[in-house]
Each structure stands twice: as structure tokens, then as C-alpha cells.
Motif scaffolding. Structure first.
Motif, mmCIF file in Angstrom:
data_model
loop_
_atom_site.group_PDB
_atom_site.id
_atom_site.type_symbol
_atom_site.label_atom_id
_atom_site.label_comp_id
_atom_site.label_asym_id
_atom_site.label_seq_id
_atom_site.Cartn_x
_atom_site.Cartn_y
_atom_site.Cartn_z
ATOM 1 N N LEU A 6 -56.123 3.466 -89.723
ATOM 2 C CA LEU A 6 -56.758 2.865 -90.893
ATOM 3 C C LEU A 6 -56.088 3.260 -92.205
ATOM 4 C CD1 LEU A 6 -60.547 3.289 -89.995
ATOM 5 C CD2 LEU A 6 -59.107 1.294 -89.632
ATOM 6 N N ASP A 7 -54.843 3.768 -92.129
ATOM 7 C CA ASP A 7 -54.131 4.201 -93.329
ATOM 8 C C ASP A 7 -54.936 5.206 -94.146
ATOM 9 O OD1 ASP A 7 -51.915 2.576 -92.803
ATOM 10 O OD2 ASP A 7 -52.921 0.855 -93.696
ATOM 11 N N ILE A 8 -55.721 6.012 -93.446
ATOM 12 C CA ILE A 8 -56.615 6.950 -94.132
ATOM 13 C C ILE A 8 -56.089 8.375 -94.047
ATOM 14 C CG2 ILE A 8 -58.889 8.046 -93.998
ATOM 15 C CD1 ILE A 8 -60.020 5.307 -93.292
ATOM 16 N N GLU A 9 -55.843 8.837 -92.839
ATOM 17 C CA GLU A 9 -55.462 10.228 -92.669
ATOM 18 C C GLU A 9 -54.059 10.328 -92.086
ATOM 19 O OE1 GLU A 9 -57.646 12.047 -89.256
ATOM 20 O OE2 GLU A 9 -58.936 10.322 -89.545
ATOM 21 N N PRO A 10 -53.347 11.400 -92.360
ATOM 22 C CA PRO A 10 -51.993 11.530 -91.827
ATOM 23 C C PRO A 10 -52.006 11.625 -90.310
ATOM 24 C CG PRO A 10 -52.737 13.596 -92.767
ATOM 25 C CD PRO A 10 -53.763 12.572 -93.134
ATOM 26 N N GLN A 11 -50.946 11.162 -89.697
ATOM 27 C CA GLN A 11 -50.821 11.270 -88.248
ATOM 28 C C GLN A 11 -50.728 12.742 -87.870
ATOM 29 O OE1 GLN A 11 -50.785 8.826 -85.808
ATOM 30 N NE2 GLN A 11 -50.839 10.564 -84.403
ATOM 31 N N LEU A 12 -51.644 13.188 -87.052
ATOM 32 C CA LEU A 12 -51.659 14.573 -86.633
ATOM 33 C C LEU A 12 -50.873 14.722 -85.340
ATOM 34 C CD1 LEU A 12 -55.440 15.390 -87.285
ATOM 35 C CD2 LEU A 12 -53.498 15.848 -88.782
ATOM 36 N N ASP A 13 -50.146 15.809 -85.236
ATOM 37 C CA ASP A 13 -49.333 16.070 -84.056
ATOM 38 C C ASP A 13 -49.976 17.200 -83.274
ATOM 39 O OD1 ASP A 13 -47.277 16.312 -82.190
ATOM 40 O OD2 ASP A 13 -46.182 17.724 -83.452
ATOM 41 N N ALA A 14 -50.544 16.880 -82.123
ATOM 42 C CA ALA A 14 -51.181 17.901 -81.298
ATOM 43 C C ALA A 14 -51.297 17.388 -79.868
ATOM 44 C CB ALA A 14 -52.562 18.261 -81.845
ATOM 45 N N ARG A 15 -51.273 18.317 -78.924
ATOM 46 C CA ARG A 15 -51.487 18.001 -77.513
ATOM 47 C C ARG A 15 -52.482 19.012 -76.953
ATOM 48 N NH1 ARG A 15 -49.235 14.399 -79.327
ATOM 49 N NH2 ARG A 15 -47.450 13.171 -78.588
ATOM 50 N N ASP A 175 -42.864 25.654 -77.779
ATOM 51 C CA ASP A 175 -42.307 25.258 -76.483
ATOM 52 C C ASP A 175 -42.347 23.743 -76.311
ATOM 53 O OD1 ASP A 175 -41.771 27.875 -75.809
ATOM 54 O OD2 ASP A 175 -43.554 28.134 -74.556
ATOM 55 N N ARG A 176 -43.469 23.137 -76.710
ATOM 56 C CA ARG A 176 -43.594 21.680 -76.572
ATOM 57 C C ARG A 176 -42.583 20.953 -77.444
ATOM 58 N NH1 ARG A 176 -46.265 17.944 -79.609
ATOM 59 N NH2 ARG A 176 -47.595 19.443 -80.704
ATOM 60 N N LYS A 177 -42.386 21.450 -78.644
ATOM 61 C CA LYS A 177 -41.457 20.814 -79.571
ATOM 62 C C LYS A 177 -39.997 21.136 -79.261
ATOM 63 C CE LYS A 177 -44.549 20.748 -83.636
ATOM 64 N NZ LYS A 177 -44.307 19.365 -84.109
ATOM 65 N N GLY A 178 -39.786 22.163 -78.405
ATOM 66 C CA GLY A 178 -38.424 22.590 -78.129
ATOM 67 C C GLY A 178 -37.764 23.207 -79.348
ATOM 68 N N VAL A 179 -38.567 23.909 -80.145
ATOM 69 C CA VAL A 179 -38.093 24.504 -81.392
ATOM 70 C C VAL A 179 -37.996 26.016 -81.242
ATOM 71 C CG1 VAL A 179 -38.644 24.881 -83.830
ATOM 72 C CG2 VAL A 179 -39.025 22.643 -82.804
ATOM 73 N N HIS A 180 -36.948 26.595 -81.810
ATOM 74 C CA HIS A 180 -36.755 28.048 -81.777
ATOM 75 C C HIS A 180 -36.970 28.621 -83.173
ATOM 76 C CE1 HIS A 180 -34.906 31.970 -80.891
ATOM 77 N NE2 HIS A 180 -34.305 31.844 -82.061
ATOM 78 N N PHE A 181 -37.851 29.627 -83.260
ATOM 79 C CA PHE A 181 -38.025 30.377 -84.502
ATOM 80 C C PHE A 181 -37.487 31.783 -84.293
ATOM 81 C CE2 PHE A 181 -41.951 28.122 -86.571
ATOM 82 C CZ PHE A 181 -41.181 26.974 -86.742
ATOM 83 N N ASP A 182 -36.794 32.292 -85.281
ATOM 84 C CA ASP A 182 -36.348 33.681 -85.236
ATOM 85 C C ASP A 182 -37.571 34.594 -85.052
ATOM 86 O OD1 ASP A 182 -35.758 36.395 -86.672
ATOM 87 O OD2 ASP A 182 -33.780 35.495 -86.384
ATOM 88 N N PRO A 183 -37.458 35.645 -84.229
ATOM 89 C CA PRO A 183 -38.587 36.555 -84.010
ATOM 90 C C PRO A 183 -39.173 37.114 -85.307
ATOM 91 C CG PRO A 183 -36.856 37.003 -82.427
ATOM 92 C CD PRO A 183 -36.299 36.009 -83.380
ATOM 93 N N LEU A 184 -38.341 37.303 -86.325
ATOM 94 C CA LEU A 184 -38.850 37.799 -87.614
ATOM 95 C C LEU A 184 -39.796 36.786 -88.243
ATOM 96 C CD1 LEU A 184 -35.591 39.360 -89.145
ATOM 97 C CD2 LEU A 184 -37.602 40.597 -88.278
ATOM 98 N N ILE A 185 -39.480 35.507 -88.099
ATOM 99 C CA ILE A 185 -40.335 34.455 -88.657
ATOM 100 C C ILE A 185 -41.651 34.387 -87.891
ATOM 101 C CG2 ILE A 185 -40.551 31.970 -89.041
ATOM 102 C CD1 ILE A 185 -37.538 31.870 -89.430
ATOM 103 N N ILE A 186 -41.558 34.457 -86.561
ATOM 104 C CA ILE A 186 -42.773 34.424 -85.742
ATOM 105 C C ILE A 186 -43.683 35.589 -86.094
ATOM 106 C CG2 ILE A 186 -43.644 34.714 -83.390
ATOM 107 C CD1 ILE A 186 -41.294 33.072 -82.401
ATOM 108 N N ASP A 187 -43.104 36.770 -86.217
ATOM 109 C CA ASP A 187 -43.899 37.959 -86.539
ATOM 110 C C ASP A 187 -44.555 37.817 -87.910
ATOM 111 O OD1 ASP A 187 -44.652 40.840 -85.978
ATOM 112 O OD2 ASP A 187 -43.547 41.084 -87.857
#
Length: 235
Positions: A6-15, A175-187
Motif C-alpha cells: 500500500l506504499d505505506i511502510e518500507p519493505q521489511l527484510d526478515a525470515r 548467515d542468511r544474507k551471506g554477509v561477513h562482519f569483522d569480529p570487532l564489529i559484531i562484538d
């Protein structure tokens, strides 16, 4: 039939698989029962930002993935629209109504939702509701609707305070996105980032776009910029 935006809310990405933390166990168990047809009405509640809208999107997508029709609608965004906007929703296998508390004080919308529940039930459909309030705490002028909602299986979503929940959700999404974050960023994200599920998911999305899956070692200057971005979402 795709989800109604309905052009109201942004498309949310979730599973569904994203919500893998221990605190989400009762919620996901209920979703499995919903898929198995063991319930026809499911009610989620929790504070603002706890991921309810993301979960509704995930539930709808999980139905679409198995060839069923599903639609998610925010009642908060439809209050100024004619009630006819939801009269045709009973043809969907699953209807997810977000922000059910928004119709408190709006009797004509309460009647419309009541009729939707009856028509959906008669047609063998299923309904999912979300609200900031538990069913019994809703302040509705239509007793019959209040009764229908309190009869639904209701589960409170986690607040996001649990580190284990945030850790599991973050790693499941990456994991779902296949994205890698540096451990420092995750922490830093888990320790200093937002605790609210919806904001955490938004932060991960922005960081994913910024890093673009790069696995190179980050400079101190770049790390500081990333930490600053996380801090903005945590404010």
C-alpha cells in the motif's frame, strides 16, 4: 498474491529462521502450530521496536514460500482509509493485522475487523495480530471483538534485553544474507548497539550495505566510522 504494501511502510527484510534466540522459542513454536493448522488465530504482543512487524512479514513470506496467499496490513496506517480496504482480505489464506491497538476508540474499524475475523474463519483462513498490549489489556468498545482476540493463542515477544537472543538473531541474519562482519564489529554491535530487535535488524541492514560483504581487515578510521553509525542507532 504478494504482501500488500500500500506504499505505506518500507519493505521489511526478515525470515522465520532469523528469530532463533532462546527467548523466541515459544513464539516460533506457535508459528509452527499455525503452519500445521493447529490454530486459526495467533496474537503477538510486546513493546515498540521488539520486532513484531518484522516477524509478521516473515510469517507471511513463509506462507508465500509454500504456495499459500498471505497479506500484512498495518491498521495504524489504514485508520483514515475506508473500511472497505480490508473487506476483501478474507480471500487470503493468512491475514496479518499489525498494530491492532490502533483501532481502540474507532468503533467502525472494530466492527470491520470483527466481521473480517468471522468471514476469515468461515472460509478456513488464518489470522495473525500484533499489538503493544496483551489481548486482555486492549481498550475496545466492541465486546465481541475483545472476546475474539482474547480467545486467540497469544505470546509475548522478547524485549531484546537478552544478549543470547541478540547474538542468535545477529548470526542467523548474517548467515542468511551471506554477509561477513569483522569480529570487532559484531562484538561492538552486541555490546553497545541497539537492543530492540527492529532497530538491530535495521542496523545490520545498513552495515551490510556499507561493508558489501568485504572480508578485508578494516582500518582503525573505518572501524571508528562504523562504531559511530552503530551509536546513532543506539541513541
Amino acid at each position: 498474491m504478494r504482501q500488500l504494501q500500500l506504499d505505506i511502510e518500507p519493505q521489511l527484510d526478515a525470515r522465520i529462521s532469523d528469530f532463533s534466540g532462546p527467548g523466541w522459542g515459544p513464539v516460533i513454536d506457535a508459528v509452527r502450530q499455525l503452519h500445521a493448522g493447529l490454530m486459526n488465530r495467533f496474537y503477538l504482543y510486546g513493546g515498540a521496536g521488539t520486532g513484531k512487524s518484522h516477524l509478521l512479514t516473515a510469517i507471511c513470506d513463509s506462507y508465500l514460500d509454500v504456495g499459500k496467499s498471505a497479506i500484512k496490513v498495518s491498521l495504524l496506517e489504514l485508520l483514515d482509509a475506508p473500511i472497505e480496504a480490508i473487506t476483501s482480505l478474507d480471500r487470503y489464506d493468512l491475514v496479518a493485522l499489525d498494530d491492532i491497538e490502533a483501532i481502540s476508540g474507532v468503533p467502525h474499524w472494530q466492527k470491520a475487523v470483527f466481521h473480517l475475523i468471522n468471514n476469515n474463519n468461515d472460509g478456513g483462513g488464518q489470522l495473525v495480530f500484533s499489538s503493544r498490549s496483551a489481548p486482555i489489556e486492549l481498550k475496545l468498545e466492541l465486546p465481541d471483538l475483545q472476546s475474539r482476540l482474547t480467545q486467540a493463542v497469544s505470546v509475548k515477544v522478547p524485549t531484546g534485553q537478552s544478549y543470547a537472543d541478540r547474538y542468535a538473531l545477529l548470526h542467523s541474519v548474517l548467515d542468511r544474507k551471506g554477509v561477513h562482519f569483522d569480529p570487532l564489529i559484531i562484538d561492538y554491535l552486541l555490546t553497545n548497539g541497539p537492543i530492540q530487535t527492529s532497530t538491530l535488524l535495521q542496523t545490520v541492514d545498513q552495515l551490510s550495505k556499507l561493508l558489501q560483504g568485504e572480508k578485508v581487515k578494516l582500518s582503525n578510521a573505518t572501524l571508528k566510522q562504523i562504531y559511530a553509525l552503530i551509536d546513532q542507532y543506539s541513541a
